[in-house]
Write a protein that holds these residues in place. Structure first.
Motif, PDB file in Angstrom:
ATOM      1  N   PHE A 162       0.852  -1.212   0.000  1.00 12.17           N
ATOM      2  CA  PHE A 162       0.000   0.000   0.000  1.00 12.17           C
ATOM      3  C   PHE A 162       0.881   1.254   0.000  1.00 12.17           C
TER       4      PHE A 162
ATOM      5  N   TYR B 101      -2.453   6.296  -3.268  1.00  9.22           N
ATOM      6  CA  TYR B 101      -3.857   6.128  -2.862  1.00  9.22           C
ATOM      7  C   TYR B 101      -4.559   7.483  -2.741  1.00  9.22           C
TER       8      TYR B 101
ATOM      9  N   TYR C  38      -8.415  11.099  -3.842  1.00  9.23           N
ATOM     10  CA  TYR C  38      -8.691  12.351  -3.118  1.00  9.23           C
ATOM     11  C   TYR C  38      -8.230  13.594  -3.860  1.00  9.23           C
TER      12      TYR C  38
ATOM     13  N   GLY D 224      -9.565   2.385  10.802  1.00 15.29           N
ATOM     14  CA  GLY D 224      -8.938   2.230   9.478  1.00 15.29           C
ATOM     15  C   GLY D 224      -8.835   3.565   8.775  1.00 15.29           C
TER      16      GLY D 224
ATOM     17  N   GLY E 129      -6.495   5.075   7.396  1.00 15.03           N
ATOM     18  CA  GLY E 129      -5.661   5.206   6.206  1.00 15.03           C
ATOM     19  C   GLY E 129      -4.838   6.482   6.310  1.00 15.03           C
TER      20      GLY E 129
ATOM     21  N   THR F 158      -5.952   9.376   5.458  1.00 14.86           N
ATOM     22  CA  THR F 158      -6.925  10.458   5.205  1.00 14.86           C
ATOM     23  C   THR F 158      -7.514  11.052   6.487  1.00 14.86           C
TER      24      THR F 158
ATOM     25  N   ASP G 163      -4.921   2.971  12.317  1.00 14.73           N
ATOM     26  CA  ASP G 163      -4.717   2.229  11.066  1.00 14.73           C
ATOM     27  C   ASP G 163      -3.810   1.024  11.295  1.00 14.73           C
ATOM     28  N   PHE G 164      -3.949   0.071  10.380  1.00 16.01           N
ATOM     29  CA  PHE G 164      -3.193  -1.179  10.416  1.00 16.01           C
ATOM     30  C   PHE G 164      -1.737  -0.969  10.035  1.00 16.01           C
ATOM     31  N   LEU G 165      -1.494   0.024   9.142  1.00 19.68           N
ATOM     32  CA  LEU G 165      -0.157   0.209   8.568  1.00 19.68           C
ATOM     33  C   LEU G 165       0.570   1.403   9.167  1.00 19.68           C
TER      34      LEU G 165
ATOM     35  N   VAL H 205      -4.545  -0.758  14.559  1.00 18.71           N
ATOM     36  CA  VAL H 205      -5.833  -1.446  14.661  1.00 18.71           C
ATOM     37  C   VAL H 205      -5.790  -2.671  13.763  1.00 18.71           C
TER      38      VAL H 205
ATOM     39  N   VAL I  45      -9.010  -5.069  12.530  1.00 16.17           N
ATOM     40  CA  VAL I  45     -10.440  -5.385  12.689  1.00 16.17           C
ATOM     41  C   VAL I  45     -10.708  -6.885  12.697  1.00 16.17           C
ATOM     42  N   HIS I  46      -9.722  -7.693  12.337  1.00 13.49           N
ATOM     43  CA  HIS I  46      -9.925  -9.151  12.368  1.00 13.49           C
ATOM     44  C   HIS I  46      -9.660  -9.753  13.748  1.00 13.49           C
TER      45      HIS I  46
ATOM     46  N   CYS J 134     -14.479   4.271   7.206  1.00 16.19           N
ATOM     47  CA  CYS J 134     -14.736   4.500   5.779  1.00 16.19           C
ATOM     48  C   CYS J 134     -13.889   3.571   4.920  1.00 16.19           C
ATOM     49  N   PHE J 135     -14.532   2.804   4.062  1.00 13.34           N
ATOM     50  CA  PHE J 135     -13.864   1.945   3.068  1.00 13.34           C
ATOM     51  C   PHE J 135     -12.849   1.011   3.704  1.00 13.34           C
ATOM     52  N   CYS J 136     -13.117   0.602   4.929  1.00 12.45           N
ATOM     53  CA  CYS J 136     -12.155  -0.263   5.613  1.00 12.45           C
ATOM     54  C   CYS J 136     -12.590  -1.722   5.571  1.00 12.45           C
TER      55      CYS J 136
ATOM     56  N   VAL K 271     -10.573  -4.944   3.539  1.00 10.91           N
ATOM     57  CA  VAL K 271      -9.536  -5.667   4.277  1.00 10.91           C
ATOM     58  C   VAL K 271      -9.983  -7.107   4.589  1.00 10.91           C
TER      59      VAL K 271
HETATM   60  N1  SAM Z   1     -10.434   5.255   5.655  1.00 13.05           N
HETATM   61  C1  SAM Z   1      -9.576   5.611   4.531  1.00 13.05           C
HETATM   62  C2  SAM Z   1     -10.422   6.186   3.427  1.00 13.05           C
HETATM   63  O1  SAM Z   1     -11.594   6.457   3.665  1.00 13.05           O
HETATM   64  O2  SAM Z   1      -9.919   6.426   2.327  1.00 13.05           O
HETATM   65  C3  SAM Z   1      -8.723   4.437   4.067  1.00 13.05           C
HETATM   66  C4  SAM Z   1      -9.449   3.261   3.519  1.00 13.05           C
HETATM   67  S1  SAM Z   1      -8.360   2.100   2.731  1.00 13.05           S
HETATM   68  C5  SAM Z   1      -9.362   1.517   1.414  1.00 13.05           C
HETATM   69  C6  SAM Z   1      -8.377   0.710   3.826  1.00 13.05           C
HETATM   70  C7  SAM Z   1      -7.546   0.913   5.054  1.00 13.05           C
HETATM   71  O3  SAM Z   1      -7.644  -0.239   5.895  1.00 13.05           O
HETATM   72  C8  SAM Z   1      -6.059   1.105   4.784  1.00 13.05           C
HETATM   73  O4  SAM Z   1      -5.642   2.279   5.390  1.00 13.05           O
HETATM   74  C9  SAM Z   1      -5.408  -0.110   5.430  1.00 13.05           C
HETATM   75  O5  SAM Z   1      -4.121   0.149   5.971  1.00 13.05           O
HETATM   76  C10 SAM Z   1      -6.397  -0.473   6.502  1.00 13.05           C
HETATM   77  N2  SAM Z   1      -6.313  -1.885   6.911  1.00 13.05           N
HETATM   78  C11 SAM Z   1      -5.709  -2.917   6.284  1.00 13.05           C
HETATM   79  N3  SAM Z   1      -5.859  -4.045   7.001  1.00 13.05           N
HETATM   80  C12 SAM Z   1      -6.567  -3.736   8.107  1.00 13.05           C
HETATM   81  C13 SAM Z   1      -7.018  -4.471   9.234  1.00 13.05           C
HETATM   82  N4  SAM Z   1      -6.808  -5.773   9.359  1.00 13.05           N
HETATM   83  N5  SAM Z   1      -7.693  -3.805  10.197  1.00 13.05           N
HETATM   84  C14 SAM Z   1      -7.945  -2.473  10.082  1.00 13.05           C
HETATM   85  N6  SAM Z   1      -7.549  -1.722   9.035  1.00 13.05           N
HETATM   86  C15 SAM Z   1      -6.866  -2.341   8.054  1.00 13.05           C
END
Ligand code: SAM
Length: 269
Positions: free
Chosen positions: A20, A25, A30, A69, A71, A73, A91-93, A149, A151-152, A173-175, A179
């Motif tokens: 990523f 991204y 954005y 999550g 990200g 943003t 965020d995860f990363l 974080v 989420v799993h 959002c979009f998390c 994932v």
């Molecule tokens: N919230 C931001 C947005 O609205 O644009 C970012 C969304 S991006 C599509 C997904 C995000 O989920 C990334 O930032 C990624 O690092 C994070 N992610 C990846 N694996 C995850 C996990 N296991 N738990 C939580 N977040 C995770």
């Protein structure tokens, strides 16, 4: 066997995220046309309008707002930062947490200028666009931390990250769909984050509809669980409102195959 399959699916998603690229991204999603503040049908103004409405209706309130999550943003907390005294980003990363820290510390080098976003939300709030500097200061004041974080995990955050009763509001959002390896994992993850919320707290969930992949960077193809708007179902989560946005043709810019976006406002019973 089933347990092993679950772990492998989740591990495969985590592996995808190693590529990523926050700068790419942000560029893909954005900047115009997806973030065109002159256009009412642009995707980012639509999301900001949903969040503005949700945070100004009067029912969403309390001390602590948590973004799951985040990200790289910040748009998702620009309305909430006026309502909550504390905002926790997650965020995860590490690369994404780093990007957010860069903005928080205001030392330059951010991959996106959030000024037009801050100005647009000021406008939604009936303030002059020049109030964006006050909003930026407010946001920097209320963000208490930027933490890992997952989420799993049944406990997605460190045990001491939240007060024992839980957060007053969660935004995400979009998390979850991007994932999770499949719908079952998405639903489980929704259950995990739901546990972070206090009874009577609100969940504001924004996500992709009909999406099977997106690019998290050049050549970094990340699979997504294709959702339809009827698939929101969380234990103890009562749906208050569902809004749906359909992506105009010229916003299908080749960085994903998303067909629309949903916004859910729910309360934990
Ligand atoms: N919230 C931001 C947005 O609205 O644009 C970012 C969304 S991006 C599509 C997904 C995000 O989920 C990334 O930032 C990624 O690092 C994070 N992610 C990846 N694996 C995850 C996990 N296991 N738990 C939580 N977040 C995770």
């Amino acid at each position: 066997m089933e347990g092993k399959g679950k772990v492998n699916g989740v591990a495969a998603m985590a592996a995808c995220y190693q590529g990523f690229d926050p700068a790419a991204y942000l560029q893909y999603n954005y900047t115009p046309p997806r973030a065109d503040f002159e256009r009412k049908d642009s995707i980012v103004p639509w999301k900001l309008a949903c969040l503005h409405r949700a945070f100004t209706e009067g029912d969403v309130r309390g001390e602590l707002l948590v973004d799951i999550g985040s990200g790289p943003t910040l748009y998702q907390v620009l309305s909430g930062c006026e309502v909550f005294n504390k905002v926790l980003l997650t965020d995860f990363l590490e690369v994404n947490r780093q990007e957010l820290r860069g903005w928080l510390e205001d030392e330059g080098g951010c991959n996106l200028d959030w000024t037009p976003y801050l100005q647009h939300v000021c406008k939604l709030e009936g303030r002059r666009p020049s109030a964006w500097t006050e909003k930026a200061a407010k946001l920097r004041q209320v963000i208490t931390d930027i933490v890992p974080v997952d989420v799993h995990r049944p406990h997605p955050l460190a045990l001491d990250a939240l007060p024992s009763e839980g957060a007053d509001c969660l935004v995400s959002c979009f998390c979850l769909e991007s994932v999770s390896p499949d719908l079952a994992a998405f639903t489980r993850a929704l259950g995990h984050i739901g546990r972070l919320l206090r009874t009577g707290g609100h969940l504001l969930l924004i996500g992709a509809l009909g999406e099977s992949y997106y690019f998290g960077g050049p050549g970094v193809r990340i699979p997504v669980v294709p959702l339809n708007e009827a698939q929101f179902e969380g234990e103890r989560l009562h749906l208050i409102r569902l809004e749906v946005y359909t992506l105009p043709q010229d916003m299908r810019v080749g960085v994903d195959d998303v067909s629309g976006v949903f916004f859910v406002k729910a309360i934990k019973e």
